[in-house]
Design an enzyme around this catalytic site. Structure first.
Site, mmCIF file in Angstrom:
data_model
loop_
_atom_site.group_PDB
_atom_site.id
_atom_site.type_symbol
_atom_site.label_atom_id
_atom_site.label_comp_id
_atom_site.label_asym_id
_atom_site.label_seq_id
_atom_site.Cartn_x
_atom_site.Cartn_y
_atom_site.Cartn_z
ATOM 1 N N LYS A 126 48.618 44.364 31.487
ATOM 2 C CA LYS A 126 48.626 43.624 32.756
ATOM 3 C C LYS A 126 49.946 43.866 33.441
ATOM 4 O O LYS A 126 50.944 44.161 32.778
ATOM 5 C CB LYS A 126 48.471 42.124 32.488
ATOM 6 C CG LYS A 126 47.980 41.334 33.680
ATOM 7 C CD LYS A 126 46.477 41.390 33.797
ATOM 8 C CE LYS A 126 45.975 40.723 35.055
ATOM 9 N NZ LYS A 126 44.496 40.560 34.999
ATOM 10 N N ASP A 166 43.994 42.086 40.797
ATOM 11 C CA ASP A 166 43.958 40.708 40.298
ATOM 12 C C ASP A 166 44.366 39.861 41.505
ATOM 13 O O ASP A 166 44.229 40.333 42.653
ATOM 14 C CB ASP A 166 44.899 40.528 39.086
ATOM 15 C CG ASP A 166 44.656 39.224 38.323
ATOM 16 O OD1 ASP A 166 43.729 39.164 37.525
ATOM 17 O OD2 ASP A 166 45.402 38.240 38.548
HETATM 18 P P1 NDP Z 1 42.300 36.554 44.870
HETATM 19 O O1 NDP Z 1 43.723 36.794 45.222
HETATM 20 O O2 NDP Z 1 41.255 37.339 45.555
HETATM 21 O O3 NDP Z 1 41.935 35.011 45.096
HETATM 22 C C1 NDP Z 1 42.647 34.020 44.437
HETATM 23 C C2 NDP Z 1 42.124 32.661 44.887
HETATM 24 O O4 NDP Z 1 42.690 31.663 44.063
HETATM 25 C C3 NDP Z 1 42.534 32.321 46.299
HETATM 26 O O5 NDP Z 1 41.565 31.481 46.877
HETATM 27 C C4 NDP Z 1 43.847 31.584 46.088
HETATM 28 O O6 NDP Z 1 44.190 30.692 47.134
HETATM 29 C C5 NDP Z 1 43.566 30.827 44.824
HETATM 30 N N1 NDP Z 1 44.828 30.656 44.095
HETATM 31 C C6 NDP Z 1 45.615 31.621 43.597
HETATM 32 N N2 NDP Z 1 46.717 31.116 43.036
HETATM 33 C C7 NDP Z 1 46.628 29.796 43.202
HETATM 34 C C8 NDP Z 1 47.455 28.727 42.829
HETATM 35 N N3 NDP Z 1 48.627 28.922 42.182
HETATM 36 N N4 NDP Z 1 47.029 27.481 43.136
HETATM 37 C C9 NDP Z 1 45.863 27.286 43.798
HETATM 38 N N5 NDP Z 1 45.039 28.277 44.176
HETATM 39 C C10 NDP Z 1 45.414 29.501 43.886
HETATM 40 O O7 NDP Z 1 42.210 36.722 43.295
HETATM 41 P P2 NDP Z 1 40.936 36.984 42.382
HETATM 42 O O8 NDP Z 1 39.750 36.302 42.964
HETATM 43 O O9 NDP Z 1 40.878 38.423 42.089
HETATM 44 O O10 NDP Z 1 41.358 36.259 41.024
HETATM 45 C C11 NDP Z 1 41.026 34.897 40.732
HETATM 46 C C12 NDP Z 1 41.125 34.656 39.246
HETATM 47 O O11 NDP Z 1 40.187 35.510 38.565
HETATM 48 C C13 NDP Z 1 42.472 34.957 38.588
HETATM 49 O O12 NDP Z 1 42.658 34.059 37.514
HETATM 50 C C14 NDP Z 1 42.299 36.364 38.045
HETATM 51 O O13 NDP Z 1 43.179 36.627 36.980
HETATM 52 C C15 NDP Z 1 40.859 36.272 37.561
HETATM 53 N N6 NDP Z 1 40.158 37.539 37.391
HETATM 54 C C16 NDP Z 1 40.043 38.443 38.404
HETATM 55 C C17 NDP Z 1 39.342 39.618 38.219
HETATM 56 C C18 NDP Z 1 39.125 40.582 39.321
HETATM 57 O O14 NDP Z 1 38.378 41.551 39.109
HETATM 58 N N7 NDP Z 1 39.688 40.402 40.500
HETATM 59 C C19 NDP Z 1 38.747 39.952 36.915
HETATM 60 C C20 NDP Z 1 38.847 38.891 35.933
HETATM 61 C C21 NDP Z 1 39.547 37.755 36.171
HETATM 62 P P3 NDP Z 1 45.334 31.121 48.191
HETATM 63 O O15 NDP Z 1 44.734 32.230 48.995
HETATM 64 O O16 NDP Z 1 45.602 29.883 48.950
HETATM 65 O O17 NDP Z 1 46.504 31.588 47.356
HETATM 66 O O1 2IT Z 2 41.648 39.908 34.546
HETATM 67 C C1 2IT Z 2 40.962 40.951 34.671
HETATM 68 O O2 2IT Z 2 40.138 41.280 33.821
HETATM 69 C C2 2IT Z 2 41.156 41.752 35.876
HETATM 70 N N1 2IT Z 2 41.932 41.371 36.742
HETATM 71 C C3 2IT Z 2 40.414 43.050 36.039
HETATM 72 C C4 2IT Z 2 41.092 44.153 35.266
HETATM 73 C C5 2IT Z 2 40.550 45.541 35.496
HETATM 74 O O3 2IT Z 2 41.186 46.455 34.969
HETATM 75 O O4 2IT Z 2 39.529 45.728 36.170
#
Ligand code: NDP
Ligand code: 2IT
Length: 445
Positions: A126, A166
């Site tokens: 990561k 992420d």
């Molecule tokens: P994005 O940046 O697209 O969206 C994040 C969302 O979460 C936004 O709505 C944001 O609000 C909110 N958020 C982030 N940080 C905070 C915080 N500290 N407090 C409150 N709200 C918060 O990220 P993703 O959707 O890609 O990721 C979301 C989660 O999913 C994370 O935990 C990530 O690790 C996990 N994840 C993502 C994957 C992927 O493929 N993208 C794969 C597996 C897991 P705001 O815009 O106001 O900051």
């Molecule tokens: O937390 C996760 O699994 C991710 N943000 C996606 C990682 C990836 O390599 O697609």
């Protein structure tokens, strides 16, 4: 926790002071591994548990860039290459002001077991930066990404380490990062990053994969109960990549998402979230969730408070770590929620997990539930390696099959190790055994 593992956990606390999220993630996994220690002494004999808790390599670097006012800005960049027993390091990059070594290590550690659980040839890693993309122009984001890659490029590669997105890193950022990697190396090495655009080496369904996979996992839980998503009330936190496509899939499968959020508050929309409007607000305008409420007369904006106060059958935390605490868990249970499935990484605090268990609410952990994202990244790597590209339908079918496999593996392993129905135990033990066996086979390296 098993006696042998307590010593290892104490050592982790001592060697990694102040890294609370990393401690939490290690503790959660070690808590599940007692039955493995008893059944398979060979892992402890080869110090597999201790080796797993120490990243293979940790890179920290300066990221200097110039903002639109001509001011020099300095951020900190990270890449933690945690474990490569099963394949090249694989895991996302997070750009958020809260990022520090402890967060990158917690995410990298989780990623080892998640990636193992997919059954695919990917190790765990990561990275990220404390850069805050909010309010930054495209030009600023581009210059930041270029500077970040100017250091990162020497550490990554299709056979070495393959980053993706992420929090704060989506298609735009992956584009700028790939452009700079290509320029520095003079190689069109598609397999070095995943989450690429469809016209330049990306895979169908990668954008949707984490959210879709989350809902496929929930569908499997419901199928076991001879139930379905049809008619269910669902609350999703966040409104980013994972949340948006979780909402879309719930809607496709007949459920109603009545609330979602961002870091400034949440909206309740009893008629069901208008996904086209939400995407326009968040993806096109990059605006706050309040803009959604302003344009939907019947939606209610709540600033402050907790989105988990909204009654639902199913809760999908899809924002960030530790966003659902013990009090929230009690509220959900009291309101009749029967499933909490983690779309985000470690969104439920340990207290929340305990409260859910006591209340009889099914809890499904992120390393199983959200593994569809990285699994589809591995499908993107496969397509890049064979210079092929698959259709949306074929790729979505593969994703659904992978999620069914993960669900099945969790339940079978939980049964086998004496915790029937415990998805956390199943995910941790199953993820651990595959990577541990590979580590034994590869010797002390
Ligand atoms: P994005 O940046 O697209 O969206 C994040 C969302 O979460 C936004 O709505 C944001 O609000 C909110 N958020 C982030 N940080 C905070 C915080 N500290 N407090 C409150 N709200 C918060 O990220 P993703 O959707 O890609 O990721 C979301 C989660 O999913 C994370 O935990 C990530 O690790 C996990 N994840 C993502 C994957 C992927 O493929 N993208 C794969 C597996 C897991 P705001 O815009 O106001 O900051
Ligand atoms: O937390 C996760 O699994 C991710 N943000 C996606 C990682 C990836 O390599 O697609």
């Amino acid at each position: 926790m098993d006696e042998k593992l307590v010593d290892i956990y104490d050592e982790v606390l001592q060697r990694n002071p102040g890294e609370q999220e990393f401690h939490q993630a290690v503790q959660e996994v070690l808590n599940s591994l007692g039955p493995v220690v008893a059944k398979h002494p060979q892992y402890a004999d080869a110090a597999v548990f201790r080796r797993l808790c120490e990243p293979e390599r940790q890179i920290i670097f300066r990221v200097p860039w110039v903002d639109d006012e001509g001011q020099v800005q300095i951020n900190r960049g990270f890449r933690v290459e945690f474990n490569s027993a099963l394949g090249p390091y694989k895991g996302g990059l997070r750009f958020h002001p809260s990022v520090y070594l402890g967060i990158v290590k917690f995410l990298g550690f989780e990623q080892i077991f998640k990636n193992s659980l997919t059954g695919m040839p990917i190790g765990g890693g990561k990275g990220g930066s404390d850069f805050d993309p909010k309010g930054r122009s495209d030009g600023e984001v581009m210059r930041f990404c270029q500077s970040f890659m100017t250091e990162l490029y020497r550490h990554i590669g299709e056979y070495t380490d393959v980053p993706a997105g992420d929090i704060g890193v989506g298609g735009r950022e992956i584009g700028y990062l790939f452009g700079q990697y290509k320029r520095i190396t003079n190689r069109y090495e598609s397999g070095v990053l995943t989450g690429k655009g469809l016209s330049w080496g990306g895979s169908q369904v990668r954008t949707e994969a984490t959210g879709y996979g989350t809902v496929f996992f929930v569908e499997e839980i419901l199928r076991d109960r001879k139930d379905s998503l049809d008619g269910k009330r669902v609350v999703v936190s966040g409104s980013g990549n994972v949340a948006v496509y979780a909402i879309q899939k719930v809607q496709q499968l007949g459920g109603t998402v009545v609330a979602c959020s961002d870091s400034s508050g949440y909206v309740v929309d009893e008629a069901g979230i208008d996904l086209a409007l939400l995407r326009d607000v968040k993806e096109v305008r990059r605006a706050r969730i309040s803009a959604y409420a302003e344009e939907r007369p019947d939606a209610r904006l709540v600033e402050g408070g907790s989105v988990w106060d909204v009654p639902c059958d199913i809760a999908l935390p899809c924002a960030t770590q530790n966003e659902l605490n013990g009090k929230d868990a009690a509220t959900l249970a009291r309101n009749g929620c029967t499933i909490v499935a983690e779309g985000a990484n470690m969104p439920c605090t340990p207290e929340a997990v305990d409260v859910l268990a006591e209340a009889g609410v099914t809890f499904a952990p992120g390393k199983a539930v959200n593994a569809g994202g990285v699994a589809t990244s591995a499908l993107e790597m496969q397509q890049n390696a064979s210079r092929d590209s698959w259709t949306f339908q074929h790729t979505e079918d593969r994703l659904a099959e992978i999620m069914r496999g993960i669900h099945e593996r969790c339940l079978t392993t939980a049964d086998e190790y004496g915790s029937p129905g415990d998805y956390s135990a199943g995910a941790n033990i199953s993820g651990f055994i595959r990577v541990a066996d590979a580590m034994l086979a590869l010797g002390v390296v």
